[in-house]
Motif scaffolding. Structure first.
Motif, PDB file in Angstrom:
ATOM      1  N   PRO A 190     -10.555  40.737  22.937  1.00  0.00           N
ATOM      2  CA  PRO A 190     -10.711  42.187  23.090  1.00  0.00           C
ATOM      3  C   PRO A 190     -11.940  42.695  22.342  1.00  0.00           C
ATOM      4  O   PRO A 190     -12.359  42.122  21.333  1.00  0.00           O
ATOM      5  N   GLY A 191     -12.498  43.783  22.849  1.00  0.00           N
ATOM      6  CA  GLY A 191     -13.640  44.377  22.172  1.00  0.00           C
ATOM      7  C   GLY A 191     -14.554  45.099  23.136  1.00  0.00           C
ATOM      8  O   GLY A 191     -14.296  45.175  24.344  1.00  0.00           O
ATOM      9  N   THR A 192     -15.649  45.638  22.598  1.00  0.00           N
ATOM     10  CA  THR A 192     -16.657  46.340  23.385  1.00  0.00           C
ATOM     11  C   THR A 192     -17.888  45.456  23.501  1.00  0.00           C
ATOM     12  O   THR A 192     -18.345  44.887  22.513  1.00  0.00           O
ATOM     13  N   ARG A 193     -18.415  45.345  24.723  1.00  0.00           N
ATOM     14  CA  ARG A 193     -19.569  44.488  24.962  1.00  0.00           C
ATOM     15  C   ARG A 193     -20.605  45.223  25.794  1.00  0.00           C
ATOM     16  O   ARG A 193     -20.271  46.109  26.576  1.00  0.00           O
ATOM     17  N   VAL A 194     -21.872  44.815  25.638  1.00  0.00           N
ATOM     18  CA  VAL A 194     -22.964  45.352  26.437  1.00  0.00           C
ATOM     19  C   VAL A 194     -23.642  44.181  27.137  1.00  0.00           C
ATOM     20  O   VAL A 194     -24.122  43.254  26.477  1.00  0.00           O
ATOM     21  N   VAL A 195     -23.659  44.222  28.462  1.00  0.00           N
ATOM     22  CA  VAL A 195     -24.268  43.144  29.243  1.00  0.00           C
ATOM     23  C   VAL A 195     -25.714  43.516  29.551  1.00  0.00           C
ATOM     24  O   VAL A 195     -25.967  44.517  30.223  1.00  0.00           O
ATOM     25  N   PRO A 196     -26.685  42.732  29.092  1.00  0.00           N
ATOM     26  CA  PRO A 196     -28.086  43.039  29.387  1.00  0.00           C
ATOM     27  C   PRO A 196     -28.472  42.579  30.788  1.00  0.00           C
ATOM     28  O   PRO A 196     -27.825  41.702  31.384  1.00  0.00           O
ATOM     29  N   GLN A 197     -29.552  43.143  31.319  1.00  0.00           N
ATOM     30  CA  GLN A 197     -30.040  42.778  32.647  1.00  0.00           C
ATOM     31  C   GLN A 197     -30.359  41.291  32.724  1.00  0.00           C
ATOM     32  O   GLN A 197     -30.119  40.640  33.747  1.00  0.00           O
ATOM     33  N   GLU A 198     -30.893  40.730  31.630  1.00  0.00           N
ATOM     34  CA  GLU A 198     -31.267  39.318  31.656  1.00  0.00           C
ATOM     35  C   GLU A 198     -30.071  38.418  31.952  1.00  0.00           C
ATOM     36  O   GLU A 198     -30.197  37.413  32.669  1.00  0.00           O
ATOM     37  N   LEU A 199     -28.902  38.753  31.412  1.00  0.00           N
ATOM     38  CA  LEU A 199     -27.704  37.953  31.673  1.00  0.00           C
ATOM     39  C   LEU A 199     -27.268  38.095  33.127  1.00  0.00           C
ATOM     40  O   LEU A 199     -26.841  37.118  33.757  1.00  0.00           O
ATOM     41  N   LEU A 200     -27.378  39.293  33.675  1.00  0.00           N
ATOM     42  CA  LEU A 200     -27.018  39.497  35.074  1.00  0.00           C
ATOM     43  C   LEU A 200     -27.919  38.671  35.977  1.00  0.00           C
ATOM     44  O   LEU A 200     -27.454  38.051  36.942  1.00  0.00           O
ATOM     45  N   TRP A 201     -29.208  38.650  35.673  1.00  0.00           N
ATOM     46  CA  TRP A 201     -30.130  37.852  36.478  1.00  0.00           C
ATOM     47  C   TRP A 201     -29.782  36.367  36.362  1.00  0.00           C
ATOM     48  O   TRP A 201     -29.745  35.647  37.360  1.00  0.00           O
ATOM     49  N   GLN A 202     -29.498  35.901  35.139  1.00  0.00           N
ATOM     50  CA  GLN A 202     -29.145  34.496  34.940  1.00  0.00           C
ATOM     51  C   GLN A 202     -27.886  34.132  35.729  1.00  0.00           C
ATOM     52  O   GLN A 202     -27.829  33.090  36.392  1.00  0.00           O
ATOM     53  N   ALA A 203     -26.887  35.012  35.699  1.00  0.00           N
ATOM     54  CA  ALA A 203     -25.644  34.744  36.417  1.00  0.00           C
ATOM     55  C   ALA A 203     -25.858  34.760  37.922  1.00  0.00           C
ATOM     56  O   ALA A 203     -25.163  34.057  38.661  1.00  0.00           O
ATOM     57  N   SER A 204     -26.829  35.542  38.383  1.00  0.00           N
ATOM     58  CA  SER A 204     -27.091  35.611  39.823  1.00  0.00           C
ATOM     59  C   SER A 204     -27.793  34.364  40.336  1.00  0.00           C
ATOM     60  O   SER A 204     -27.804  34.102  41.540  1.00  0.00           O
ATOM     61  N   GLN A 205     -28.380  33.570  39.417  1.00  0.00           N
ATOM     62  CA  GLN A 205     -29.135  32.385  39.808  1.00  0.00           C
ATOM     63  C   GLN A 205     -28.344  31.090  39.651  1.00  0.00           C
ATOM     64  O   GLN A 205     -28.812  30.030  40.070  1.00  0.00           O
ATOM     65  N   ALA A 206     -27.176  31.150  39.045  1.00  0.00           N
ATOM     66  CA  ALA A 206     -26.423  29.932  38.750  1.00  0.00           C
ATOM     67  C   ALA A 206     -24.942  30.147  39.041  1.00  0.00           C
ATOM     68  O   ALA A 206     -24.572  31.017  39.825  1.00  0.00           O
ATOM     69  N   ASP A 207     -24.098  29.351  38.401  1.00  0.00           N
ATOM     70  CA  ASP A 207     -22.655  29.492  38.534  1.00  0.00           C
ATOM     71  C   ASP A 207     -22.234  30.729  37.748  1.00  0.00           C
ATOM     72  O   ASP A 207     -22.155  30.699  36.521  1.00  0.00           O
ATOM     73  N   ALA A 208     -21.977  31.825  38.454  1.00  0.00           N
ATOM     74  CA  ALA A 208     -21.703  33.099  37.794  1.00  0.00           C
ATOM     75  C   ALA A 208     -20.503  33.009  36.872  1.00  0.00           C
ATOM     76  O   ALA A 208     -20.524  33.529  35.751  1.00  0.00           O
ATOM     77  N   GLU A 209     -19.447  32.348  37.313  1.00  0.00           N
ATOM     78  CA  GLU A 209     -18.247  32.262  36.489  1.00  0.00           C
ATOM     79  C   GLU A 209     -18.527  31.516  35.194  1.00  0.00           C
ATOM     80  O   GLU A 209     -18.064  31.916  34.117  1.00  0.00           O
ATOM     81  N   ALA A 210     -19.319  30.444  35.270  1.00  0.00           N
ATOM     82  CA  ALA A 210     -19.637  29.664  34.072  1.00  0.00           C
ATOM     83  C   ALA A 210     -20.520  30.464  33.124  1.00  0.00           C
ATOM     84  O   ALA A 210     -20.298  30.476  31.902  1.00  0.00           O
ATOM     85  N   VAL A 211     -21.522  31.148  33.659  1.00  0.00           N
ATOM     86  CA  VAL A 211     -22.451  31.926  32.821  1.00  0.00           C
ATOM     87  C   VAL A 211     -21.722  33.081  32.147  1.00  0.00           C
ATOM     88  O   VAL A 211     -21.833  33.287  30.932  1.00  0.00           O
ATOM     89  N   LEU A 212     -20.955  33.831  32.925  1.00  0.00           N
ATOM     90  CA  LEU A 212     -20.249  34.986  32.360  1.00  0.00           C
ATOM     91  C   LEU A 212     -19.124  34.538  31.428  1.00  0.00           C
ATOM     92  O   LEU A 212     -18.892  35.156  30.402  1.00  0.00           O
ATOM     93  N   GLY A 213     -18.457  33.446  31.773  1.00  0.00           N
ATOM     94  CA  GLY A 213     -17.380  32.933  30.923  1.00  0.00           C
ATOM     95  C   GLY A 213     -17.908  32.485  29.570  1.00  0.00           C
ATOM     96  O   GLY A 213     -17.290  32.747  28.530  1.00  0.00           O
ATOM     97  N   ALA A 214     -19.068  31.820  29.575  1.00  0.00           N
ATOM     98  CA  ALA A 214     -19.678  31.373  28.320  1.00  0.00           C
ATOM     99  C   ALA A 214     -20.094  32.568  27.470  1.00  0.00           C
ATOM    100  O   ALA A 214     -19.976  32.551  26.245  1.00  0.00           O
ATOM    101  N   TRP A 215     -20.595  33.611  28.118  1.00  0.00           N
ATOM    102  CA  TRP A 215     -21.018  34.811  27.389  1.00  0.00           C
ATOM    103  C   TRP A 215     -19.820  35.530  26.777  1.00  0.00           C
ATOM    104  O   TRP A 215     -19.915  36.055  25.667  1.00  0.00           O
ATOM    105  N   LEU A 216     -18.694  35.530  27.480  1.00  0.00           N
ATOM    106  CA  LEU A 216     -17.494  36.207  26.973  1.00  0.00           C
ATOM    107  C   LEU A 216     -16.800  35.421  25.875  1.00  0.00           C
ATOM    108  O   LEU A 216     -16.057  35.995  25.075  1.00  0.00           O
ATOM    109  N   ALA A 217     -17.002  34.114  25.843  1.00  0.00           N
ATOM    110  CA  ALA A 217     -16.315  33.267  24.871  1.00  0.00           C
ATOM    111  C   ALA A 217     -16.765  33.620  23.453  1.00  0.00           C
ATOM    112  O   ALA A 217     -17.945  33.908  23.228  1.00  0.00           O
TER     113      ALA A 217
END
Length: 219
Positions: A190-217
């Motif tokens: 739980p908590g508050t997070r800010v997703v930067p554009q760079e992470l969105l671009w990275q997730a759009s180029q690869a396995d989105a679930e893996a990229v976003l899951g690693a960022w949330l971990a």
């Protein structure tokens, strides 16, 4: 707008959510299976249709095709009242998509609050609160004064110099990333997070679930 429409379509894909509601300001002529129109007055009264997660989407530019006119089109000043109503209605997770012009977002805002209202929303007690700083291109100015047309041209030239990772992600792809992120939140700390554009671009180029899951971990 384009992003709001894409997000609604992505959320309605069978199996992703048990039920999807969208806030409306006028009656809809027709609906699809699994879609629950929510009058804005009902939301203001604390009715969030039992939702656990909610999305608030802002658009840099808007278009109207008649159908979209029935949906609530929030402006930044609406964020705190909407979030307050959602929290009162029992919503535990809130994802806010905040667009900005490519390359014009100050570095300090990529990981922090952009306004006092965002800080106030964070204090409402959501289990998970996510702000997505998504680059979103505007439309070219057709009319207006010479100065306005020059400003639009200048911004258009500026976009050409924006690094690839800060370029806008297509609305359909961005909508898919937003929904994917929301589906991963229940298993995140739980908590508050800010997703930067760079992470969105990275997730759009690869396995989105893996990229976003690693960022949330947790680190």
């Amino acid at each position: 707008g384009a992003l709001g429409s894409a997000l609604l379509g992505e959320a309605l894909v069978a199996g992703r959510f048990q039920r999807v509601a969208a806030v409306i300001t006028a009656p809809l002529a027709s609906t699809v299976r699994g879609f629950d129109p929510l009058p804005v007055a009902a939301l203001q009264a604390g009715d969030a249709r039992g939702a656990e997660v909610a999305f608030v989407v802002f658009e840099r530019t808007r278009h109207s095709n008649g159908r979209d006119d029935a949906f609530l089109q929030p402006v930044p000043e609406d964020l705190l009242p909407i979030a307050t109503a959602l929290r009162a209605g029992g919503v535990r997770r809130l994802v806010v998509v905040v667009p900005h012009a490519p390359a014009l977002l100050p570095q300090a805002l990529k990981a922090g609050f952009a306004s006092e209202d965002e800080g106030a929303v964070a204090a409402l007690g959501f289990e998970h609160l996510v702000f997505l700083r998504a680059a979103q291109a505007g439309t070219a100015a057709v009319g207006g004064s010479r100065l306005q047309r020059f400003a639009a041209w200048w911004l258009g030239q500026l976009v050409l110099m924006v690094p690839t990772r800060e370029q806008p992600v297509r609305a359909v792809k961005l909508a898919a990333l937003v929904v994917q992120l929301a589906r991963l939140l229940p298993s995140a700390t739980p908590g508050t997070r800010v997703v930067p554009q760079e992470l969105l671009w990275q997730a759009s180029q690869a396995d989105a679930e893996a990229v976003l899951g690693a960022w949330l971990a947790p680190p």
